[in-house]
Design a protein around this motif. Structure first.
Motif, PDB file in Angstrom:
ATOM      1  N   ARG A  39       3.453  14.546  -6.244  1.00  0.00           N
ATOM      2  CA  ARG A  39       3.636  15.316  -7.483  1.00  0.00           C
ATOM      3  C   ARG A  39       2.283  15.737  -8.054  1.00  0.00           C
ATOM      4  O   ARG A  39       2.082  16.897  -8.417  1.00  0.00           O
ATOM      5  N   GLU A  40       1.323  14.767  -8.099  1.00  0.00           N
ATOM      6  CA  GLU A  40      -0.005  15.082  -8.655  1.00  0.00           C
ATOM      7  C   GLU A  40      -0.723  16.158  -7.845  1.00  0.00           C
ATOM      8  O   GLU A  40      -1.439  16.992  -8.392  1.00  0.00           O
ATOM      9  N   LYS A  41      -0.531  16.146  -6.542  1.00  0.00           N
ATOM     10  CA  LYS A  41      -1.199  17.130  -5.676  1.00  0.00           C
ATOM     11  C   LYS A  41      -0.497  18.493  -5.731  1.00  0.00           C
ATOM     12  O   LYS A  41      -0.980  19.460  -5.146  1.00  0.00           O
ATOM     13  N   GLY A  42       0.684  18.543  -6.358  1.00  0.00           N
ATOM     14  CA  GLY A  42       1.462  19.789  -6.396  1.00  0.00           C
ATOM     15  C   GLY A  42       2.180  20.055  -5.090  1.00  0.00           C
ATOM     16  O   GLY A  42       2.609  21.192  -4.809  1.00  0.00           O
TER      17      GLY A  42
ATOM     18  N   GLU B  41       9.278   7.904  -9.589  1.00  0.00           N
ATOM     19  CA  GLU B  41       7.950   7.590 -10.157  1.00  0.00           C
ATOM     20  C   GLU B  41       7.478   6.169  -9.873  1.00  0.00           C
ATOM     21  O   GLU B  41       6.314   5.840 -10.070  1.00  0.00           O
ATOM     22  N   GLU B  42       8.389   5.310  -9.470  1.00  0.00           N
ATOM     23  CA  GLU B  42       8.008   3.926  -9.160  1.00  0.00           C
ATOM     24  C   GLU B  42       7.148   3.851  -7.899  1.00  0.00           C
ATOM     25  O   GLU B  42       6.515   2.836  -7.636  1.00  0.00           O
ATOM     26  N   TYR B  43       7.209   4.897  -7.094  1.00  0.00           N
ATOM     27  CA  TYR B  43       6.538   4.867  -5.788  1.00  0.00           C
ATOM     28  C   TYR B  43       5.267   5.702  -5.783  1.00  0.00           C
ATOM     29  O   TYR B  43       5.254   6.830  -6.281  1.00  0.00           O
ATOM     30  N   ARG B  44       4.208   5.117  -5.171  1.00  0.00           N
ATOM     31  CA  ARG B  44       2.925   5.808  -5.112  1.00  0.00           C
ATOM     32  C   ARG B  44       3.023   7.134  -4.345  1.00  0.00           C
ATOM     33  O   ARG B  44       2.443   8.136  -4.740  1.00  0.00           O
ATOM     34  N   ASP B  45       3.798   7.138  -3.234  1.00  0.00           N
ATOM     35  CA  ASP B  45       3.911   8.375  -2.449  1.00  0.00           C
ATOM     36  C   ASP B  45       4.449   9.515  -3.321  1.00  0.00           C
ATOM     37  O   ASP B  45       3.945  10.638  -3.278  1.00  0.00           O
TER      38      ASP B  45
ATOM     39  N   CYS C  17       0.844  -1.224   0.000  1.00  0.00           N
ATOM     40  CA  CYS C  17       0.000   0.000   0.000  1.00  0.00           C
ATOM     41  C   CYS C  17       0.862   1.249   0.000  1.00  0.00           C
ATOM     42  O   CYS C  17       0.512   2.258  -0.606  1.00  0.00           O
ATOM     43  N   PHE C  18       2.022   1.178   0.674  1.00  0.00           N
ATOM     44  CA  PHE C  18       2.923   2.336   0.698  1.00  0.00           C
ATOM     45  C   PHE C  18       3.617   2.517  -0.654  1.00  0.00           C
ATOM     46  O   PHE C  18       3.698   3.622  -1.171  1.00  0.00           O
ATOM     47  N   THR C  19       4.127   1.416  -1.176  1.00  0.00           N
ATOM     48  CA  THR C  19       4.977   1.526  -2.356  1.00  0.00           C
ATOM     49  C   THR C  19       4.177   1.604  -3.657  1.00  0.00           C
ATOM     50  O   THR C  19       4.278   2.574  -4.402  1.00  0.00           O
ATOM     51  N   LYS C  20       3.337   0.566  -3.915  1.00  0.00           N
ATOM     52  CA  LYS C  20       2.615   0.525  -5.203  1.00  0.00           C
ATOM     53  C   LYS C  20       1.269   1.238  -5.144  1.00  0.00           C
ATOM     54  O   LYS C  20       0.813   1.825  -6.117  1.00  0.00           O
ATOM     55  N   GLY C  21       0.586   1.133  -4.002  1.00  0.00           N
ATOM     56  CA  GLY C  21      -0.738   1.761  -3.871  1.00  0.00           C
ATOM     57  C   GLY C  21      -1.679   0.848  -3.106  1.00  0.00           C
ATOM     58  O   GLY C  21      -1.532  -0.379  -3.148  1.00  0.00           O
ATOM     59  N   GLU C  22      -2.644   1.446  -2.430  1.00  0.00           N
ATOM     60  CA  GLU C  22      -3.549   0.689  -1.555  1.00  0.00           C
ATOM     61  C   GLU C  22      -4.411  -0.317  -2.307  1.00  0.00           C
ATOM     62  O   GLU C  22      -4.843  -1.322  -1.743  1.00  0.00           O
TER      63      GLU C  22
END
Ligand SMILES: Cc1cc2nc3c(=O)[nH]c(=O)nc-3n(C[C@H](O)[C@H](O)[C@H](O)COP(=O)(O)O)c2cc1C
Length: 258
Positions: A219-222, A210-214, A54-59
């Motif tokens: 980045r997407e949230k600015g 970019e490999e990591y969801r965090d 969930c931390f690395t790839k996504g929940e």
């Protein structure tokens, strides 16, 4: 109408439930509220396997398929959230801890900034104060606007004096939560909150990619460019403090690299 959801960590409908019912009554005396009870014992929530996916790839890659997202949806669609739990062995119950473990990825990628939060803890004798502090800390980490919670010594049979004391504490907590619930804007962050944001984002920016969801989420949230998680007017002192926390974050990373 505001929507408030309480997540109850007791497997019994006793002291914690009674305290929440009193809280609900107080809250409804201030304003109209849509109040929902979520008894965690009615939901299927597996214990975290510690895979870190969930931390690395996504929940969404969590190997456990259960009611986690249903519970999170309930939080997302609420204006206010309450975590209510008994004290078991000087901590929250396993039901409540399981929920917290399973939503730990939100501590990495907080999202509840526009929501009020508080805590109610029922205890037999001792330990409730530190549980309240712990849950308030977690609430802040998840992004909530936290109204100070309370712990109640709820021994049975209860004297009239004890019940009065409990009712007074619940009333104060209801009022604090109500004020937070009705607050139209997210507050200017404290120095501590600002430090947590700036140092976390420096760590994510400098150690992940970019490999990591965090990393992608920030980045997407600015958030790599913003002053804080949400738009706020920091003022000159906090702006300077923010830059100092960025510097501290970078220094910590250099020290980690040796
Ligand atoms: C397994 C278990 C562990 C408990 N541990 C503590 C404790 O460490 N400290 C305390 O003050 N009360 C402890 N209690 C008492 C409960 O916190 C107290 O009875 C509380 O009011 C229960 O809430 P409920 O009626 O909503 O289930 C424990 C109760 C149980 C069942």
């Amino acid at each position: 109408m505001k929507k408030v959801t309480v997540f109850i960590g007791s497997p019994q409908k006793r002291a914690t439930y009674q305290a929440v019912q009193e809280f609900e009554k107080n809250l409804k005396s201030y304003t109209e509220i849509d109040f929902e009870y979520v008894f965690l014992s009615d939901y299927h929530l597996g214990t975290c396997k510690g895979c870190m996916v969930c931390f690395t790839k996504g929940e969404e890659f969590c190997p456990l398929k259960d009611d986690r997202d249903l519970l999170l949806e309930k939080m997302i669609h609420s204006d206010g959230v309450i975590f209510a739990t008994p004290n078991y062995a000087f901590h929250v119950t396993a039901l409540m801890k399981c929920l917290l473990d399973r939503m730990s990825f939100v501590l990495h990628r907080p999202l509840f900034f526009d929501k009020a939060f508080t805590v109610i803890v029922a205890q037999g004798i001792f330990g409730g104060a530190s549980i309240v502090k712990y849950l308030e800390f977690v609430g802040r980490g998840l992004g909530f606007q936290v109204a100070k919670g309370c712990y109640l010594t709820a021994l049975e049979p209860r004297t009239a004096f004890e019940q009065e004391k409990i009712s007074r504490k619940i009333k104060k907590t209801s009022l604090r939560f109500y004020r937070e619930l009705m607050c139209p804007t997210a507050p200017i962050p404290s120095f501590f909150k600002l430090m947590m944001f700036r140092m976390s984002r420096t760590s994510i920016m400098k150690t992940l990619d970019e490999e990591y969801r965090d990393y992608c989420y920030y980045r997407e949230k600015g958030w790599f460019e913003s002053d804080y998680y949400y738009h706020t007017s920091l003022g000159i002192t906090k702006k300077l403090a923010g830059r100092f926390f960025d510097f501290l974050g970078e220094r910590m990373i250099r020290l980690r690299r040796g």
